[in-house]
Design a protein around this motif. Sequence first.
Motif, mmCIF file in Angstrom:
data_model
loop_
_atom_site.group_PDB
_atom_site.id
_atom_site.type_symbol
_atom_site.label_atom_id
_atom_site.label_comp_id
_atom_site.label_asym_id
_atom_site.label_seq_id
_atom_site.Cartn_x
_atom_site.Cartn_y
_atom_site.Cartn_z
ATOM 1 N N MET A 3 0.829 -1.197 0.000
ATOM 2 C CA MET A 3 0.000 0.000 0.000
ATOM 3 C C MET A 3 0.868 1.253 0.000
ATOM 4 O O MET A 3 1.862 1.323 0.716
ATOM 5 N N ALA A 4 0.507 2.241 -0.835
ATOM 6 C CA ALA A 4 1.170 3.541 -0.816
ATOM 7 C C ALA A 4 0.333 4.460 0.059
ATOM 8 O O ALA A 4 -0.832 4.728 -0.243
ATOM 9 N N LEU A 5 0.925 4.925 1.134
ATOM 10 C CA LEU A 5 0.202 5.740 2.093
ATOM 11 C C LEU A 5 0.946 7.038 2.339
ATOM 12 O O LEU A 5 2.162 7.123 2.154
ATOM 13 N N ARG A 6 0.210 8.027 2.803
ATOM 14 C CA ARG A 6 0.815 9.277 3.246
ATOM 15 C C ARG A 6 1.120 9.122 4.727
ATOM 16 O O ARG A 6 0.209 8.986 5.549
ATOM 17 N N PRO A 60 -2.542 12.880 6.800
ATOM 18 C CA PRO A 60 -1.862 11.583 6.877
ATOM 19 C C PRO A 60 -2.843 10.416 6.917
ATOM 20 O O PRO A 60 -3.929 10.504 7.491
ATOM 21 N N ASP A 61 -2.424 9.304 6.305
ATOM 22 C CA ASP A 61 -3.127 8.038 6.481
ATOM 23 C C ASP A 61 -2.594 7.305 7.705
ATOM 24 O O ASP A 61 -3.302 6.512 8.320
ATOM 25 N N LEU A 62 -1.318 7.585 8.014
ATOM 26 C CA LEU A 62 -0.613 6.892 9.092
ATOM 27 C C LEU A 62 0.251 7.898 9.834
ATOM 28 O O LEU A 62 0.952 8.702 9.211
ATOM 29 N N ILE A 63 0.199 7.869 11.162
ATOM 30 C CA ILE A 63 1.100 8.675 11.986
ATOM 31 C C ILE A 63 1.938 7.719 12.836
ATOM 32 O O ILE A 63 1.399 6.860 13.543
ATOM 33 N N VAL A 64 3.258 7.877 12.747
ATOM 34 C CA VAL A 64 4.188 7.094 13.556
ATOM 35 C C VAL A 64 4.881 8.044 14.514
ATOM 36 O O VAL A 64 5.552 8.991 14.080
ATOM 37 N N SER A 65 4.720 7.822 15.807
ATOM 38 C CA SER A 65 5.301 8.725 16.804
ATOM 39 C C SER A 65 6.258 7.972 17.712
ATOM 40 O O SER A 65 6.235 6.742 17.795
ATOM 41 N N CYS A 66 7.080 8.744 18.389
ATOM 42 C CA CYS A 66 8.039 8.179 19.332
ATOM 43 C C CYS A 66 8.391 9.251 20.354
ATOM 44 O O CYS A 66 8.466 10.430 20.024
ATOM 45 N N GLY A 67 8.600 8.830 21.597
ATOM 46 C CA GLY A 67 8.972 9.764 22.638
ATOM 47 C C GLY A 67 7.797 10.150 23.519
ATOM 48 O O GLY A 67 6.634 10.123 23.097
ATOM 49 N N LYS A 83 -10.508 12.413 7.995
ATOM 50 C CA LYS A 83 -10.546 10.965 8.142
ATOM 51 C C LYS A 83 -9.468 10.573 9.146
ATOM 52 O O LYS A 83 -8.309 10.936 8.979
ATOM 53 N N ARG A 84 -9.869 9.846 10.172
ATOM 54 C CA ARG A 84 -8.931 9.501 11.240
ATOM 55 C C ARG A 84 -7.765 8.677 10.701
ATOM 56 O O ARG A 84 -7.966 7.633 10.080
ATOM 57 N N PRO A 85 -6.519 9.120 10.931
ATOM 58 C CA PRO A 85 -5.367 8.323 10.507
ATOM 59 C C PRO A 85 -5.123 7.149 11.456
ATOM 60 O O PRO A 85 -5.595 7.141 12.597
ATOM 61 N N PHE A 86 -4.383 6.174 10.971
ATOM 62 C CA PHE A 86 -3.968 5.036 11.798
ATOM 63 C C PHE A 86 -2.804 5.510 12.665
ATOM 64 O O PHE A 86 -1.838 6.106 12.168
ATOM 65 N N LEU A 87 -2.870 5.243 13.966
ATOM 66 C CA LEU A 87 -1.911 5.809 14.921
ATOM 67 C C LEU A 87 -1.021 4.720 15.510
ATOM 68 O O LEU A 87 -1.508 3.722 16.049
ATOM 69 N N GLY A 308 5.069 -4.701 8.648
ATOM 70 C CA GLY A 308 4.188 -5.794 8.280
ATOM 71 C C GLY A 308 3.039 -5.967 9.261
ATOM 72 O O GLY A 308 1.890 -6.221 8.860
ATOM 73 N N ILE A 309 3.327 -5.809 10.546
ATOM 74 C CA ILE A 309 2.283 -5.902 11.569
ATOM 75 C C ILE A 309 1.283 -4.765 11.407
ATOM 76 O O ILE A 309 0.066 -4.955 11.531
ATOM 77 N N ILE A 310 1.792 -3.568 11.120
ATOM 78 C CA ILE A 310 0.907 -2.415 10.918
ATOM 79 C C ILE A 310 -0.012 -2.659 9.730
ATOM 80 O O ILE A 310 -1.228 -2.409 9.794
ATOM 81 N N ARG A 311 0.531 -3.152 8.629
ATOM 82 C CA ARG A 311 -0.287 -3.411 7.442
ATOM 83 C C ARG A 311 -1.385 -4.428 7.740
ATOM 84 O O ARG A 311 -2.528 -4.271 7.295
ATOM 85 N N GLU A 312 -1.021 -5.468 8.466
ATOM 86 C CA GLU A 312 -2.018 -6.484 8.806
ATOM 87 C C GLU A 312 -3.154 -5.884 9.640
ATOM 88 O O GLU A 312 -4.334 -6.159 9.401
ATOM 89 N N GLU A 313 -2.790 -5.046 10.618
ATOM 90 C CA GLU A 313 -3.808 -4.449 11.479
ATOM 91 C C GLU A 313 -4.659 -3.450 10.704
ATOM 92 O O GLU A 313 -5.882 -3.394 10.888
ATOM 93 N N MET A 314 -4.045 -2.684 9.824
ATOM 94 C CA MET A 314 -4.809 -1.739 9.004
ATOM 95 C C MET A 314 -5.793 -2.477 8.094
ATOM 96 O O MET A 314 -6.932 -2.039 7.908
ATOM 97 N N ALA A 315 -5.352 -3.598 7.533
ATOM 98 C CA ALA A 315 -6.222 -4.380 6.656
ATOM 99 C C ALA A 315 -7.402 -4.942 7.445
ATOM 100 O O ALA A 315 -8.541 -4.970 6.948
ATOM 101 N N MET A 316 -7.162 -5.356 8.689
ATOM 102 C CA MET A 316 -8.234 -5.906 9.521
ATOM 103 C C MET A 316 -9.272 -4.838 9.854
ATOM 104 O O MET A 316 -10.466 -5.122 9.943
ATOM 105 N N GLN A 317 -8.788 -3.600 10.016
ATOM 106 C CA GLN A 317 -9.702 -2.514 10.349
ATOM 107 C C GLN A 317 -10.416 -1.939 9.123
ATOM 108 O O GLN A 317 -11.304 -1.105 9.260
ATOM 109 N N GLY A 318 -9.943 -2.373 7.966
ATOM 110 C CA GLY A 318 -10.573 -1.906 6.730
ATOM 111 C C GLY A 318 -10.128 -0.531 6.346
ATOM 112 O O GLY A 318 -10.849 0.167 5.647
#
Length: 318
Positions: A3-6, A60-67, A83-87, A308-318
Amino acid sequence: MTMALRAWTVCDPKAGTLTQSLGVARQFDPEPHRVLLDGWLPKWRRGLFSPYRRIEKPEPDLIVSCGSIAPRHVFAIAEACRKRPFLVHLQPYEGSGRDRYDLVFAGRHDLRRIENPPANYREMLGAPHQISAAMLKALRPAARARWAPSGGPVVTVLVGGPTKAYDYGEERIEALLSAIRGFSAEGRTVLASPSRRTPEALLDRLLSARDDGITVWDRTGDNPYKEFVAAADAFLVTRDSVTMPSEVATTGRPVFIFDLAAVPGEKFEEFEWFHRDLSETLGLTRPFEGRLYDYAYEAPDESRRIAGIIREEMAMQG
């Protein structure tokens, strides 16, 4: 098909948190938008007072945070999106709203302390990062031609700095310098890289060891860190880092951990568990006992595995 995501990263500008966020986000988006934080977001800065009430870039479609300071910023950004991004958060987070993250990745050394981790928690090895085997393979010929033109074995030495867990006393500094000189005497090319945490006094000691067979980056000009890693046949890494051994284990080459003076406390116990896990449980590293030798292990690719885990979870959530 991938998947190509922002993707956006949200973290403070420290190298350790930024490289983790980018390492995962770039598995989805080659140029993630970076939100670099300079402090906590006060609770009252919501709604009309939110600094994120107008998002100018594509959402964003996906937000990756740290800290630790990132979550409140992330939630404010998510609230402003149509649209709520995946966090995703790359650190244990036990504060308010932790269930608002879709996934939280905690290091094995952190997760062991958490009783009954929440359902959105997943395990990660050390720290994700931006180093990949493919990148290093592409860099290796030019890196060896530049830094070890005479050929022969190369050992890369990665040096951190004092922390709440470890200290660099005179005896340990002398032992480190002795190891570096010993590698050179054995006919190895030595490439030594200080980190941002390396004190000036320690850097000066490292620079004093330079000779025809020992190169030490003096922190001027472009950082040759990736080239040093790509050129190496083996590594010596100081014990005060989680990120550095995580990065160089990507090579599949021997990684030896240089011991430091203990600073007793919770941080020390955490780091000691981490290093025992790397060495005794996972077989990725070895304690440095005065010599280098070959051994084999399956090189991890943690950023890709997490993606890979993120993609699987995103696919499960649709």
